[in-house]
Design a protein around this motif. Structure first.
Motif, PDB file in Angstrom:
ATOM      1  N   LEU A  14       0.825  -1.212   0.000  1.00 46.61           N
ATOM      2  CA  LEU A  14       0.000   0.000   0.000  1.00 46.61           C
ATOM      3  C   LEU A  14       0.859   1.263   0.000  1.00 46.61           C
ATOM      4  O   LEU A  14       0.517   2.252  -0.643  1.00 46.61           O
ATOM      5  CB  LEU A  14      -0.962   0.001   1.185  1.00 46.61           C
ATOM      6  N   LYS A  15       1.992   1.231   0.699  1.00 46.31           N
ATOM      7  CA  LYS A  15       2.888   2.383   0.704  1.00 46.31           C
ATOM      8  C   LYS A  15       3.575   2.544  -0.649  1.00 46.31           C
ATOM      9  O   LYS A  15       3.658   3.649  -1.185  1.00 46.31           O
ATOM     10  CB  LYS A  15       3.921   2.272   1.825  1.00 46.31           C
ATOM     11  N   LEU A  16       4.054   1.460  -1.229  1.00 47.66           N
ATOM     12  CA  LEU A  16       4.719   1.523  -2.531  1.00 47.66           C
ATOM     13  C   LEU A  16       3.778   1.994  -3.635  1.00 47.66           C
ATOM     14  O   LEU A  16       4.194   2.674  -4.573  1.00 47.66           O
ATOM     15  CB  LEU A  16       5.296   0.160  -2.913  1.00 47.66           C
ATOM     16  N   ALA A  17       2.499   1.647  -3.513  1.00 47.08           N
ATOM     17  CA  ALA A  17       1.507   2.037  -4.518  1.00 47.08           C
ATOM     18  C   ALA A  17       1.003   3.463  -4.293  1.00 47.08           C
ATOM     19  O   ALA A  17       0.135   3.930  -5.023  1.00 47.08           O
ATOM     20  CB  ALA A  17       0.338   1.057  -4.493  1.00 47.08           C
ATOM     21  N   ALA A  24       1.405   4.424   9.868  1.00 47.20           N
ATOM     22  CA  ALA A  24       0.254   4.704  10.730  1.00 47.20           C
ATOM     23  C   ALA A  24      -1.026   4.799   9.898  1.00 47.20           C
ATOM     24  O   ALA A  24      -2.098   4.367  10.331  1.00 47.20           O
ATOM     25  CB  ALA A  24       0.467   5.986  11.507  1.00 47.20           C
ATOM     26  N   ALA A  25      -0.914   5.337   8.706  1.00 54.91           N
ATOM     27  CA  ALA A  25      -2.082   5.452   7.827  1.00 54.91           C
ATOM     28  C   ALA A  25      -2.535   4.084   7.343  1.00 54.91           C
ATOM     29  O   ALA A  25      -3.731   3.844   7.166  1.00 54.91           O
ATOM     30  CB  ALA A  25      -1.766   6.354   6.648  1.00 54.91           C
ATOM     31  N   VAL A  26      -1.587   3.174   7.145  1.00 56.04           N
ATOM     32  CA  VAL A  26      -1.930   1.800   6.726  1.00 56.04           C
ATOM     33  C   VAL A  26      -2.826   1.165   7.772  1.00 56.04           C
ATOM     34  O   VAL A  26      -3.857   0.568   7.441  1.00 56.04           O
ATOM     35  CB  VAL A  26      -0.659   0.940   6.517  1.00 56.04           C
ATOM     36  N   LYS A  27      -2.442   1.299   9.024  1.00 48.41           N
ATOM     37  CA  LYS A  27      -3.212   0.713  10.115  1.00 48.41           C
ATOM     38  C   LYS A  27      -4.653   1.233  10.122  1.00 48.41           C
ATOM     39  O   LYS A  27      -5.603   0.470  10.270  1.00 48.41           O
ATOM     40  CB  LYS A  27      -2.519   1.015  11.444  1.00 48.41           C
ATOM     41  N   ALA A  28      -4.824   2.528   9.933  1.00 49.84           N
ATOM     42  CA  ALA A  28      -6.151   3.134   9.932  1.00 49.84           C
ATOM     43  C   ALA A  28      -6.993   2.656   8.752  1.00 49.84           C
ATOM     44  O   ALA A  28      -8.167   2.341   8.905  1.00 49.84           O
ATOM     45  CB  ALA A  28      -6.034   4.654   9.918  1.00 49.84           C
ATOM     46  N   VAL A  29      -6.383   2.588   7.580  1.00 52.53           N
ATOM     47  CA  VAL A  29      -7.107   2.138   6.381  1.00 52.53           C
ATOM     48  C   VAL A  29      -7.557   0.687   6.554  1.00 52.53           C
ATOM     49  O   VAL A  29      -8.695   0.340   6.245  1.00 52.53           O
ATOM     50  CB  VAL A  29      -6.225   2.303   5.118  1.00 52.53           C
ATOM     51  N   THR A  43      -7.662  -7.148   7.173  1.00 56.22           N
ATOM     52  CA  THR A  43      -7.301  -6.162   8.188  1.00 56.22           C
ATOM     53  C   THR A  43      -5.874  -6.344   8.692  1.00 56.22           C
ATOM     54  O   THR A  43      -5.417  -5.581   9.527  1.00 56.22           O
ATOM     55  CB  THR A  43      -8.265  -6.237   9.393  1.00 56.22           C
ATOM     56  N   ARG A  44      -5.172  -7.348   8.194  1.00 59.00           N
ATOM     57  CA  ARG A  44      -3.807  -7.626   8.656  1.00 59.00           C
ATOM     58  C   ARG A  44      -2.780  -6.916   7.773  1.00 59.00           C
ATOM     59  O   ARG A  44      -2.681  -7.195   6.589  1.00 59.00           O
ATOM     60  CB  ARG A  44      -3.527  -9.130   8.630  1.00 59.00           C
ATOM     61  N   ARG A  45      -2.007  -6.050   8.386  1.00 54.88           N
ATOM     62  CA  ARG A  45      -0.963  -5.310   7.671  1.00 54.88           C
ATOM     63  C   ARG A  45       0.108  -6.257   7.141  1.00 54.88           C
ATOM     64  O   ARG A  45       0.699  -6.020   6.098  1.00 54.88           O
ATOM     65  CB  ARG A  45      -0.354  -4.278   8.622  1.00 54.88           C
ATOM     66  N   GLY A  46       0.342  -7.353   7.832  1.00 59.50           N
ATOM     67  CA  GLY A  46       1.387  -8.305   7.458  1.00 59.50           C
ATOM     68  C   GLY A  46       0.958  -9.364   6.465  1.00 59.50           C
ATOM     69  O   GLY A  46       1.755 -10.249   6.134  1.00 59.50           O
ATOM     70  N   ARG A  47      -0.257  -9.295   5.977  1.00 62.38           N
ATOM     71  CA  ARG A  47      -0.737 -10.273   4.993  1.00 62.38           C
ATOM     72  C   ARG A  47       0.237 -10.336   3.821  1.00 62.38           C
ATOM     73  O   ARG A  47       0.594  -9.314   3.251  1.00 62.38           O
ATOM     74  CB  ARG A  47      -2.132  -9.877   4.496  1.00 62.38           C
TER      75      ARG A  47
END
Length: 65
Positions: A14-17, A24-29, A43-47
């Motif tokens: 999500l950050k690279l795109a 922190a924004a990833v967690k909220a999204v 909902t898992r950031r580490g997926r």
């Protein structure tokens, strides 16, 4: 979006795109329930994503390549 390795974590993707600016924004999204991976809410950031996986958010449709 093309990745160099065989897998990439959802948060990194999500950050690279440029969908989000920071971790922190990833967690909220993700907490909002608006992110889908291959049609399923994620909902898992580490997926771990692999080539061919599809990530969708409101207004965004991305494929790992």
């Amino acid at each position: 979006m093309s990745i160099g390795d065989e897998v990439i974590r959802l948060g990194q993707f999500l950050k690279l795109a440029d969908v989000v600016e920071a971790g922190a924004a990833v967690k909220a999204v993700l907490a909002s329930g608006s992110v889908r991976v291959n049609g399923e809410v994620e909902t898992r950031r580490g997926r771990q994503l692999r080539v061919g996986d599809e990530v969708t958010l409101p207004g965004e449709n991305l494929r790992v390549g």
